[in-house]
Enzyme design. Structure first.
Site, PDB file in Angstrom:
ATOM      1  N   HIS A 238      40.193 -23.038  -9.315  1.00  8.06           N
ATOM      2  CA  HIS A 238      39.495 -24.052 -10.121  1.00  8.06           C
ATOM      3  C   HIS A 238      40.223 -25.392 -10.022  1.00  8.06           C
ATOM      4  CE1 HIS A 238      38.875 -20.234 -12.727  1.00  8.06           C
ATOM      5  NE2 HIS A 238      37.979 -20.265 -11.771  1.00  8.06           N
TER       6      HIS A 238
ATOM      7  N   HIS B  53      40.404 -17.892  -4.520  1.00  9.90           N
ATOM      8  CA  HIS B  53      39.405 -18.449  -5.446  1.00  9.90           C
ATOM      9  C   HIS B  53      40.145 -19.265  -6.493  1.00  9.90           C
ATOM     10  CE1 HIS B  53      36.350 -19.154  -8.335  1.00  9.90           C
ATOM     11  NE2 HIS B  53      36.890 -18.341  -9.236  1.00  9.90           N
TER      12      HIS B  53
ATOM     13  N   GLU C 182      36.119 -11.296 -11.359  1.00  6.03           N
ATOM     14  CA  GLU C 182      35.412 -11.911 -10.233  1.00  6.03           C
ATOM     15  C   GLU C 182      35.880 -11.388  -8.869  1.00  6.03           C
ATOM     16  OE1 GLU C 182      33.708 -16.082 -11.479  1.00  6.03           O
ATOM     17  OE2 GLU C 182      35.887 -16.197 -11.314  1.00  6.03           O
TER      18      GLU C 182
END
Lengths: 258, 258, 258, 258
Positions: free
Chosen positions: D123, D121, D102
């Site tokens: 989660h 980035h 990604e």
């Protein structure tokens, strides 16, 4: 006359019973003392107790006595800190060491409940919501089967009006024991809880899973759906195992002694 | 006659199959045993398992066998504690070591699901609310895509009436396997969950992210708004990667072996 | 003229008062400095403070002075980092060391509250919901009796309109002290809280249990039932003990100094 | 022709640009690499990242390049694992090392936002509820002032229909950058979030406090009262400090390097 008799009893206790207790420092008592030390440290490690709260065990040879640490944080307790107390809450071998103010929680429950051999008094944060609310604490899974027959809430105000919320004497301890009845747990409004069992491993196991169960119930209610609870009949079958927490106890004891 | 035949089968197992198994202690089996030990410790470290619960893997050379630790806390498992069991839940090399009471969870699922090579049984606290509620557990993000096709709830009472809630025999294990069907996870009412996958890294990854996903869903519902869930079509595309948790597995294994 | 007078006062402070303060480095001040260092580390360990926030104590010999670390993370504070400040928020012995921007929280409260000897300013996450909501923070159990008479919320916008939310000067500090009034805690809208007490052990104990109490209240409300709170009369009886947190303080201090 | 041109560009990159980049291994780049390694470890330690997710920084001498670890768990990253990539997401010095799938999240945001020098980035579990719900993430306190002007939610399904939810190519990265617009954070539905800032310390500080702020908002909503949020005007005043997280960064860096 009463005072004098009390004095003589105390004297006899010092002269006669104390040596008897020492003579009873048999392997069984040594093992139990080691387990009580471990229980103090496990309950601190598992965040059931913090600097406050306590755990006791009934004396193996003298059912009218129990073992309890002197007034100190459970995390720091060693074998030298364990006192023997009678069922009036008086230490028989304090040697200048201070007892917990709320020792009457233990003495009065041991008096009222011959089946109980170990007691935890705690302020575990997950339990306070149920002590302060009209939502009853329920058994969410098999690891907490011991509360499937209900959890009474002791309100010291019913027993004694306005207090500092502490169980400071035998009368308040007796009122708490009366609220507990024949159950495994009593919540104490605006204060905490008391957990009882047949042995140290069981009272530690119950205290740890009571905390987990309370958190599970709060989360279940937060889901907003229809919840179900362990049926008392299922719970009775589950509790047929007298050593339910033996595997966990072995693990916990190993953690705090290595 | 049946008993005798069983005895002969057991005898044959001891005389014939056991040496065969030993001969099969090839590098592949040794590696798998090491991974199963790591899985036990990872699941304890990640709080998926505590002193209870277990993880197993199908035997690499004998699909009618699986590897499972002897009855003990997962955190303490070593290679010497790994037993081989058959699909009736009988250990073939116990050597006096005790098996987990609920080993039938594993044996019956391996019997019913040839695609499954690894199984976790757990009591993870975040899962119990969904096991006890009519609110279904849903996939909140890509890391939990494996539950997007639904999570059944096994109610032992439907299968066997009032019990102690434990999966004590093959019949109950079979009922649980039947509830699971072709899914990745089954919740067990008032008890816990079972998680299945194609490999040890995958079953460990699924168990860890199932816990996280459950906590995320509880928080999402607490927000009080309208929630959306991973679409089963998205989940299928996401699950095309057969080694989804490889990076996490490498990290976790490194943590428990250093 | 005013500026010159201020300059002369500062000069006098440097020439005259500083040596006086050094001469006062009596055992009492050394002990208090050690306790303030311990308090910084305890509050970081207990997650009341993170890299931000601070704790101060009034000077034992000079009630118009207080001790506060230089601008740095509490977790790293040592005795060499402790500054002495006057009640205008000026350090009297900085020696080039930077003071916390929000030191006026401390100076103005010490000015307004002769009964206060120790102050914590924190951003503890559990407190922000009550700072941002119209639901008042209430005393859930005896360990948080000190808030039973109410917790005001300071809204800096009422005092000064649009700001960067920080208490940057004496005027804002005074507005906060005015919101606090004679209470033990004031929440600060969109910012955090300030906690005051008679001593370092008490302000640390109050800060730790304020955090626990906030989390307990959030969970109690989540249950959805009818909740009750500690009665102010019970709280007053409970607070008769001036060393309520002594046992916890001993434990915490031992943890951060070993 | 296009393929050949690409090949020649790649060749030129290898022959010409690479040595240029190496010559640029000035102290500034070395320091930035060390900070990027620290950022990886801090974000893992603070549970913003687990085995997944990544953090990058724009190249100090070449604004059309950025630094990002090779595909691996952030907790284990060392200086040798840092790659240089161009704004098409191609590593210019991979030497056989694998890039994150990604990486286009980073390349497209650096392309669209000249003001951005660092990107995370993640989660983080506390953020997913807001990514999956219509309840907007709001600034609860001054430590999260950077989101007071709103947090967009990127829905990959709007950009590309049914996918595996991953930002696998430049087109998806561009769609995400477009959702982000001129904001500091974009949530990614059923996936996670992206956080941007002017520097590594700022993007790490924002990521840590974004997590805390999300948890605070969930708890505030759970209280059931009327909540207020940081006003965008207050937030702008607060964000005038370009080194808002410097004190926290110093502490965190010290923790992961000792």
């Amino acid at each position: 006359m009463i005072e004098r008799r009390t004095f003589l009893t105390a004297l006899a206790s010092t002269l006669l019973v104390q040596p008897l207790v020492r003579a009873q420092q048999t392997p069984a008592l040594n093992d139990l003392t080691a387990d009580l030390v471990a229980a103090n440290r496990i309950l601190a490690m598992e965040n059931v107790l913090d600097a406050m709260g306590h755990v006791s065990v009934r004396h193996p040879a003298r059912p009218d006595r129990f073992l309890l640490a002197r007034s100190m944080p459970p995390e720091l307790v060693t074998a030298n800190d364990i006192l023997v107390l009678d069922l009036d809450g008086n230490p028989v071998d304090a040697g200048g060491r201070t007892s917990y103010l709320e020792r009457f929680i233990h003495s009065e429950i041991y008096k009222a409940r011959p089946d109980v051999n170990a007691i935890v008094h705690c302020h575990t944060p997950s339990l306070i919501p149920f002590a302060d609310s009209d939502v009853p604490l329920r058994a969410m899974y098999h690891m907490a089967a011991f509360i499937a027959d209900g959890v009474p809430v002791f309100d010291i105000r019913q027993a004694a009006g306005m207090t500092d919320l502490l169980v400071r004497d035998a009368r308040l301890g007796k009122a708490l024991a009366s609220s507990l009845g024949n159950k495994s747990v009593a919540l104490m409004r605006h204060h905490g809880a008391v957990v009882v069992a047949t042995s140290i491993p069981n009272v530690v196991g119950r205290s740890v899973y009571l905390d987990l169960n309370a958190r599970v119930q709060i989360q279940t209610i937060a889901l907003g759906g229809k919840a179900t609870y362990v049926d008392p009949a299922e719970a009775r079958l589950r509790m047929a195992d007298p050593n339910e927490y033996a595997r966990a106890w072995d693990l916990w004891k190993r953690r705090v002694t290595r």
